[in-house]
Design an enzyme around this catalytic site. Structure first.
Site, PDB file in Angstrom:
ATOM      1  N   TRP A 167      15.219   6.424  -1.916  1.00 53.35           N
ATOM      2  CA  TRP A 167      14.683   6.403  -0.553  1.00 53.35           C
ATOM      3  C   TRP A 167      15.496   7.333   0.358  1.00 53.35           C
ATOM      4  CZ3 TRP A 167      16.984   4.969   4.093  1.00 53.35           C
ATOM      5  CH2 TRP A 167      16.128   4.791   5.182  1.00 53.35           C
ATOM      6  N   HIS A 168      16.814   7.415   0.074  1.00 58.86           N
ATOM      7  CA  HIS A 168      17.680   8.204   0.949  1.00 58.86           C
ATOM      8  C   HIS A 168      17.448   9.700   0.807  1.00 58.86           C
ATOM      9  CE1 HIS A 168      19.819   4.404   1.310  1.00 58.86           C
ATOM     10  NE2 HIS A 168      20.294   4.879   2.430  1.00 58.86           N
ATOM     11  N   GLY A 169      17.025  10.139  -0.346  1.00 59.14           N
ATOM     12  CA  GLY A 169      16.823  11.581  -0.482  1.00 59.14           C
ATOM     13  C   GLY A 169      16.301  11.939  -1.848  1.00 59.14           C
ATOM     14  N   PHE A 191      16.399  11.288   6.151  1.00 61.55           N
ATOM     15  CA  PHE A 191      15.955  10.316   5.142  1.00 61.55           C
ATOM     16  C   PHE A 191      14.569   9.765   5.451  1.00 61.55           C
ATOM     17  CE2 PHE A 191      20.722   9.458   4.728  1.00 61.55           C
ATOM     18  CZ  PHE A 191      20.849  10.584   3.959  1.00 61.55           C
TER      19      PHE A 191
END
Lengths: 361, 473
Positions: free
Chosen positions: B324-326, B473
């Site tokens: 999800w962050h990257g 993000f």
């Protein structure tokens, strides 16, 4: 205390009982007094309101003129020398044209030339700054500062444009707004006598050298001339101990730089534009190092021969040789005006087109 | 626009003034909605379309889910919502990543495939508002709530500018009821909100950007082996930077909302004072960890199945949380490490029967330091742009960089050490306390002096409006 409810509950925050009015007034009083004190202190250090602290948005404003056609047919590219050593008012007085100033400290002309050739339909005069060591010597694949600026102006958001305008309003009134004199810039410049081997800290970086005004008019900061410590620091930043041992610029780099430049120049000329190379003055140990690492005969003279464009080298003109360069690399504000006058006079003799009024799109 | 910009300062003053005018409540909400669209459009105006599409899809899908009489139709509308939201995310955020991995996969079979150039700009905050709108439809589908009656309220819930681009990720039930009846912030609420905004700006502008970012940048951009001290200081500096960047954003968001009369949930609670990893995730990015728990971990079965299944669910949740962050495998490893830590802790607790924190302060401190140490290992993967870069720094941290050269000047070492020690000490001292409680017990003039010092530092640090890390993000 805050009540932390489960995720399904409405969030509620309890507001602590404080003496808000007293705290608010105290904060306002202290912040006002401290900021006023800081402003006064910065003014005693030579900072001035109106020094606009160049930003990518300033650059973007100028760069866009090449896209919109809102220019007078002259663009200046290169590094800090042509940036600090050119007085745009003198240019305008002599020619009726105000150049678009795109030079950036720490870069060189090559990527701009390529960008103007490839990405624009500019048909005017491109004034290219040449510093032999950097033009021929490094960053053949692209300059971080230049690439950053190019990206920044293409991706510019409405929010940044508005912040830029607001920032200008403040900079015209407050002297302390200068990123070279921000809190941590000052902290990081504290000199540590025996620093770690092989590491150059911010103390050894180039500090504030210039003031900048509307249209990206830069001048060498007057304190570099008047303050012995800052002048010596700037000199040491240009010629750190041991840099005279740096090897000459490799021949293959010179070849590649010339080949890239020739292609860009031909492209601009093919659509009716002109390019001129200018070698602004340098002196002392800096000039010695440049000549040793990238000798004029092997670099500048060859560039002129192979491109065939008109060029001005300060050593060839007596009135450009006897100018004052406090830290060996940039002219004082007064001499920037003299140098501009001298090289624009030469350009006027060379290009009749400069004598006719500019036509904007 | 970013909070730490002059544009936001003017924007917020105008919004606050408008919100305090004696206008009907619906007009005030409409003002807030328009302001929120302007706030988002200030980055890139066309991307407001994404917000509208996202709003329209989930508004419609949730109503249809609620009205549908058959399970198949309910499911179909839910799938439409999920597909649209995850489709946006997939296209804008993971498109290039998926293509690159597809290319690598084909290459491993000897097939040469050159994907087209991927020049798609990532819409800021897309992961945040996508999760927020998905939660709404999921809640309706799961019977946790009913569809909203007011499109204006729902649009404002999706778009409310203080938390639009970097959270806290709020649930409909947390925020929407606050839109129902007129709310006017009291003078104390406004002033407490402003105090929080100053604190958040101090964390972002002074500590994260001016204090720590260049230390971490130097270490993580080193091209050669990095020594022990440099590697550790660079990583510790990043741990402080990312906390102050992200928690600073959340604090400003909470403060801004409070000035307007709305309450947002807490997003951070002294995470570097955590004892263990379940404790860490109760303190770090709380709105994401609870979202993942409620909409991923529990639907996967949570801990209701076999022990092995629980560990699988845990790992899956954390791996996807990492992604999800990257769009990079380094983020997946970051999530995977946290999954392993959580699984390891669960295994130890189940074997030893220990549930709470140790009683002795020495043991608590030792476990807190161990937690902090292991969290820092994960930050290396989070910050490094490549695995080579991550292993270069990790090599230094474990004393394996033989011919390393120093990269940090002494002044950077002093700066990072002082700031990081300050952050960790404050978090430890505040471990079981709330800011509100501490400030209430502090003499007013001390609060005033500290706040003035923070605001003055923000002014003279002259932040250049750097974007918050979590925007990407």
């Amino acid at each position: 205390m805050v009540h932390h409810h489960e995720q399904d509950d409405v969030t509620v925050r309890e507001i602590p009982q404080l003496r808000y009015a007293a705290i608010g007034w105290l904060v306002l009083l202290l912040v006002f007094a401290a900021t006023a004190g800081w402003e006064l202190r910065m003014r005693t250090l030579g900072l001035r309101a109106g020094d606009l602290d160049d930003t990518p948005v300033h650059w973007a404003v100028e760069r866009k003129k090449l896209e919109t056609g809102e220019h007078d047919g002259v663009v200046i590219v290169g590094q800090s020398r042509i940036l600090f050593d050119t007085d745009l008012d003198v240019w305008q007085e002599m020619t009726g044209r105000r150049p678009v100033q795109l030079a950036l400290p720490g870069t060189n002309s090559r990527p701009y030339l390529v960008s103007i050739a490839d990405d624009t339909d500019f048909r005017g005069l491109v004034v290219c700054d040449i510093q032999q060591e950097t033009f021929f010597g490094k960053f053949l694949g692209g300059l971080p500062q230049f690439v950053g600026m190019e990206k920044s102006w293409r991706d510019e958001s409405p929010s940044k444009k508005i912040s830029h305008r607001l920032g200008l309003m403040l900079s015209r009134r407050l002297a302390f707004l200068d990123d070279q004199y921000s809190l941590f810039s000052l902290i990081e410049r504290i000199k540590i006598d025996k620093d770690r081997a092989g590491v150059d800290g911010p103390y050894f970086d180039v500090w504030k050298l210039s003031e900048s005004f509307a249209n990206r008019q830069y001048f060498l900061w007057s304190r570099i001339k008047s303050d012995d410590y800052l002048r010596e620091h700037a000199r040491a930043a240009w010629i750190p101990p041991g840099t005279n041992q740096r090897p000459p610029v490799p021949q293959d780099q010179i070849d590649e730089a010339i080949s890239i430049t020739v292609a860009a120049v031909r492209k601009i000329q093919a659509r009716g534009g002109n390019v001129v190379f200018i070698r602004p003055p340098s002196t002392g140990p800096y000039l010695e190092r440049e000549e040793r690492r990238a000798p004029r005969t092997a670099t500048w003279d060859r560039l002129i021969r192979e491109t065939g464009v008109f060029s001005i080298h300060f050593q060839d003109y007596p009135d450009m040789r006897e100018l004052e360069l406090p830290e060996w690399s940039h002219l004082t504000r007064e001499d920037a005006a003299r140098f501009t006058h001298a090289y624009v006079a030469v350009l006027l003799d060379q290009y009749d087109g400069l004598r006719t009024p500019p036509v904007r799109r | 626009m970013v909070f730490n910009s002059l544009t936001f300062l003017v924007f917020f003053a105008i919004v606050l003034a408008l919100h305090r005018l004696p206008l009907p409540w619906t007009a005030k909400k409409a003002n807030l909605l328009i302001a929120s669209y302007i706030f988002y459009a200030a980055w890139n105006p066309p991307f407001v379309l994404l917000l509208w599409i996202s709003t329209a899809i989930d508004w419609t899908a949730a109503r249809k889910v609620h009205e549908s009489t058959t399970l198949a139709r309910r499911r179909a509308w839910l799938v439409l919502s999920l597909a649209a939201n995850l489709g946006f995310l997939g296209f804008f955020k993971y498109g290039e990543f998926l293509l690159a991995n597809w290319q690598a996969l084909l290459a491993s079979f000897g097939v040469t495939y050159v994907p087209p150039a991927w020049n798609i700009i990532l819409p800021v905050g897309i992961s945040f508002y996508t999760f927020q709108t998905m939660a709404y439809t999921l809640d309706v589908y799961l019977g946790r709530s009913k569809p909203l009656k007011s499109l204006l309220d729902f649009s404002l819930f999706v778009t409310f500018f203080p938390q639009l681009v970097a959270g806290p990720i709020v649930r409909p039930t947390q925020l929407v009821p606050q839109f129902a009846a007129p709310r006017q912030a009291t003078r104390d609420m406004v002033l407490w909100g402003l105090l929080l905004m100053v604190l958040g700006l101090f964390m972002k502008v002074v500590v994260a950007d001016a204090g720590l970012s260049n230390v971490a940048d130097r270490v993580f951009s080193a091209q050669g082996p990095v020594g022990f001290a440099d590697a550790w200081l660079g990583t510790l500096a990043f741990s402080g930077q990312i906390f102050c960047d992200f928690a600073g954003y959340s604090t400003i968001a909470i403060g801004a909302a409070l000035c307007l009369g709305f309450a947002l949930p807490e997003n951070f609670r002294m995470p570097y004072a955590a004892i263990g990893f379940s404790d860490f995730w109760r303190r770090w990015h709380i709105s994401l960890s609870t979202w993942l728990r409620d909409y991923l971990y529990i639907p996967l079965g949570g801990n209701r199945g076999t022990e092995a299944r629980t560990y699988v669910n845990l790992m899956l949740t954390m791996l996807l949380g990492g992604l999800w962050h990257g769009a990079s495998w380094t983020f997946v490893i970051w999530g995977g490490l946290h999954g392993l830590y959580l699984a390891g802790e669960r295994w130890i607790r189940s074997r030893t029967g220990v549930t709470g924190d140790p009683v002795r302060i020495g043991n608590r401190l030792a476990l807190a330091l161990l937690t902090y140490f292991l969290v820092n290992i994960t930050w290396v993967f989070f910050r490094a742009e490549t695995f080579a870069g991550a292993f270069r720094v990790l090599g230094g941290m474990f004393g394996l960089a033989g011919d390393a050269v120093a990269v940090l000047p002494t002044i950077f070492i002093i700066k990072a050490a002082v700031i990081v020690a300050g952050i960790v000490t404050v978090q430890w001292l505040m471990r079981n306390r709330e800011l509100e409680e501490v400030v209430s017990r502090t003499p007013w003039w001390v609060t005033g002096i500290v706040l003035a010092a923070m605001l003055f530092a923000v002014i003279i640090a002259q932040g250049s409006g750097e974007a918050f890390i979590y925007f990407q993000f």
